[in-house]
Design a protein around this motif. Structure first.
Motif, PDB file in Angstrom:
ATOM      1  N   PHE A   1       0.840  -1.199   0.000  1.00 27.11           N
ATOM      2  CA  PHE A   1       0.000   0.000   0.000  1.00 27.11           C
ATOM      3  C   PHE A   1       0.868   1.239   0.000  1.00 27.11           C
ATOM      4  O   PHE A   1       2.065   1.188   0.251  1.00 27.11           O
ATOM      5  CB  PHE A   1      -0.964   0.024   1.187  1.00 27.11           C
ATOM      6  CG  PHE A   1      -0.288   0.172   2.514  1.00 27.11           C
ATOM      7  CD1 PHE A   1      -0.073   1.420   3.063  1.00 27.11           C
ATOM      8  CD2 PHE A   1       0.137  -0.939   3.217  1.00 27.11           C
ATOM      9  CE1 PHE A   1       0.566   1.566   4.291  1.00 27.11           C
ATOM     10  CE2 PHE A   1       0.767  -0.812   4.447  1.00 27.11           C
ATOM     11  CZ  PHE A   1       0.976   0.442   4.972  1.00 27.11           C
ATOM     12  N   HIS A   2       0.235   2.378  -0.290  1.00 24.68           N
ATOM     13  CA  HIS A   2       0.953   3.645  -0.360  1.00 24.68           C
ATOM     14  C   HIS A   2      -0.008   4.783  -0.023  1.00 24.68           C
ATOM     15  O   HIS A   2      -1.173   4.745  -0.397  1.00 24.68           O
ATOM     16  CB  HIS A   2       1.497   3.843  -1.779  1.00 24.68           C
ATOM     17  CG  HIS A   2       2.203   5.141  -1.971  1.00 24.68           C
ATOM     18  ND1 HIS A   2       3.456   5.378  -1.473  1.00 24.68           N
ATOM     19  CD2 HIS A   2       1.830   6.265  -2.616  1.00 24.68           C
ATOM     20  CE1 HIS A   2       3.821   6.604  -1.798  1.00 24.68           C
ATOM     21  NE2 HIS A   2       2.860   7.166  -2.492  1.00 24.68           N
ATOM     22  N   ARG A   3       0.470   5.761   0.670  1.00 25.30           N
ATOM     23  CA  ARG A   3      -0.309   6.972   0.947  1.00 25.30           C
ATOM     24  C   ARG A   3       0.461   8.153   0.354  1.00 25.30           C
ATOM     25  O   ARG A   3       1.579   8.442   0.768  1.00 25.30           O
ATOM     26  CB  ARG A   3      -0.513   7.171   2.443  1.00 25.30           C
ATOM     27  CG  ARG A   3      -1.396   8.358   2.738  1.00 25.30           C
ATOM     28  CD  ARG A   3      -1.893   8.402   4.142  1.00 25.30           C
ATOM     29  NE  ARG A   3      -0.818   8.365   5.113  1.00 25.30           N
ATOM     30  CZ  ARG A   3      -0.994   8.456   6.405  1.00 25.30           C
ATOM     31  NH1 ARG A   3      -2.199   8.567   6.912  1.00 25.30           N
ATOM     32  NH2 ARG A   3       0.018   8.421   7.220  1.00 25.30           N
ATOM     33  N   LYS A   4      -0.154   8.832  -0.611  1.00 26.44           N
ATOM     34  CA  LYS A   4       0.511   9.949  -1.284  1.00 26.44           C
ATOM     35  C   LYS A   4       0.577  11.163  -0.375  1.00 26.44           C
ATOM     36  O   LYS A   4      -0.332  11.419   0.399  1.00 26.44           O
ATOM     37  CB  LYS A   4      -0.245  10.327  -2.554  1.00 26.44           C
ATOM     38  CG  LYS A   4      -0.199   9.273  -3.603  1.00 26.44           C
ATOM     39  CD  LYS A   4      -0.922   9.759  -4.846  1.00 26.44           C
ATOM     40  CE  LYS A   4      -0.875   8.722  -5.917  1.00 26.44           C
ATOM     41  NZ  LYS A   4      -1.535   9.185  -7.140  1.00 26.44           N
ATOM     42  N   ARG A   5       1.632  11.927  -0.521  1.00 24.80           N
ATOM     43  CA  ARG A   5       1.784  13.151   0.271  1.00 24.80           C
ATOM     44  C   ARG A   5       0.757  14.203  -0.130  1.00 24.80           C
ATOM     45  O   ARG A   5       0.284  14.959   0.710  1.00 24.80           O
ATOM     46  CB  ARG A   5       3.191  13.722   0.108  1.00 24.80           C
ATOM     47  CG  ARG A   5       4.230  12.938   0.886  1.00 24.80           C
ATOM     48  CD  ARG A   5       5.601  13.501   0.667  1.00 24.80           C
ATOM     49  NE  ARG A   5       6.130  12.803  -0.514  1.00 24.80           N
ATOM     50  CZ  ARG A   5       7.089  13.226  -1.275  1.00 24.80           C
ATOM     51  NH1 ARG A   5       7.672  14.370  -1.033  1.00 24.80           N
ATOM     52  NH2 ARG A   5       7.496  12.528  -2.297  1.00 24.80           N
TER      53      ARG A   5
ATOM     54  N   ILE B   1      -3.715   0.722  -2.936  1.00 20.72           N
ATOM     55  CA  ILE B   1      -3.506  -0.649  -2.475  1.00 20.72           C
ATOM     56  C   ILE B   1      -3.120  -1.525  -3.653  1.00 20.72           C
ATOM     57  O   ILE B   1      -3.745  -1.478  -4.710  1.00 20.72           O
ATOM     58  CB  ILE B   1      -4.780  -1.212  -1.816  1.00 20.72           C
ATOM     59  CG1 ILE B   1      -5.140  -0.378  -0.599  1.00 20.72           C
ATOM     60  CG2 ILE B   1      -4.593  -2.666  -1.432  1.00 20.72           C
ATOM     61  CD1 ILE B   1      -6.448  -0.737   0.020  1.00 20.72           C
ATOM     62  N   ASN B   2      -2.095  -2.333  -3.477  1.00 14.65           N
ATOM     63  CA  ASN B   2      -1.705  -3.316  -4.477  1.00 14.65           C
ATOM     64  C   ASN B   2      -2.693  -4.479  -4.378  1.00 14.65           C
ATOM     65  O   ASN B   2      -2.600  -5.312  -3.487  1.00 14.65           O
ATOM     66  CB  ASN B   2      -0.277  -3.786  -4.215  1.00 14.65           C
ATOM     67  CG  ASN B   2       0.211  -4.766  -5.251  1.00 14.65           C
ATOM     68  OD1 ASN B   2      -0.562  -5.334  -6.011  1.00 14.65           O
ATOM     69  ND2 ASN B   2       1.518  -4.968  -5.274  1.00 14.65           N
TER      70      ASN B   2
ATOM     71  N   MET C   1       3.817  12.463 -12.496  1.00 13.10           N
ATOM     72  CA  MET C   1       3.240  12.561 -11.152  1.00 13.10           C
ATOM     73  C   MET C   1       4.190  13.354 -10.249  1.00 13.10           C
ATOM     74  O   MET C   1       5.389  13.304 -10.395  1.00 13.10           O
ATOM     75  CB  MET C   1       3.017  11.168 -10.560  1.00 13.10           C
ATOM     76  CG  MET C   1       2.074  10.335 -11.389  1.00 13.10           C
ATOM     77  SD  MET C   1       1.944   8.671 -10.788  1.00 13.10           S
ATOM     78  CE  MET C   1       0.471   8.836  -9.822  1.00 13.10           C
ATOM     79  N   SER C   2       3.606  14.065  -9.296  1.00 12.16           N
ATOM     80  CA  SER C   2       4.451  14.815  -8.368  1.00 12.16           C
ATOM     81  C   SER C   2       4.138  14.430  -6.948  1.00 12.16           C
ATOM     82  O   SER C   2       3.162  13.838  -6.639  1.00 12.16           O
ATOM     83  CB  SER C   2       4.257  16.307  -8.553  1.00 12.16           C
ATOM     84  OG  SER C   2       2.917  16.662  -8.380  1.00 12.16           O
TER      85      SER C   2
END
Length: 43
Positions: free
Chosen positions: A7-11, A19-20, A42-43
């Protein structure tokens, strides 16, 4: 411990998680809508 990125949470959107779905049991990712993302833009 296997090193998969589950999983990842973008800044820029900390209230949302990515979620993968390949890490989920009994889930068919082909049933979900998707969109293409160009990572370099993407930034």
């Amino acid at each position: 411990t296997c090193g998969i990125y589950p999983f990842h949470r973008k800044r820029v959107t900390p209230d949302n998680f990515g979620i993968n779905v390949h890490c989920l049991e009994n889930f068919d990712p082909s049933s979900m809508p998707y969109r293409q993302a160009i990572g370099a833009g993407m930034s």
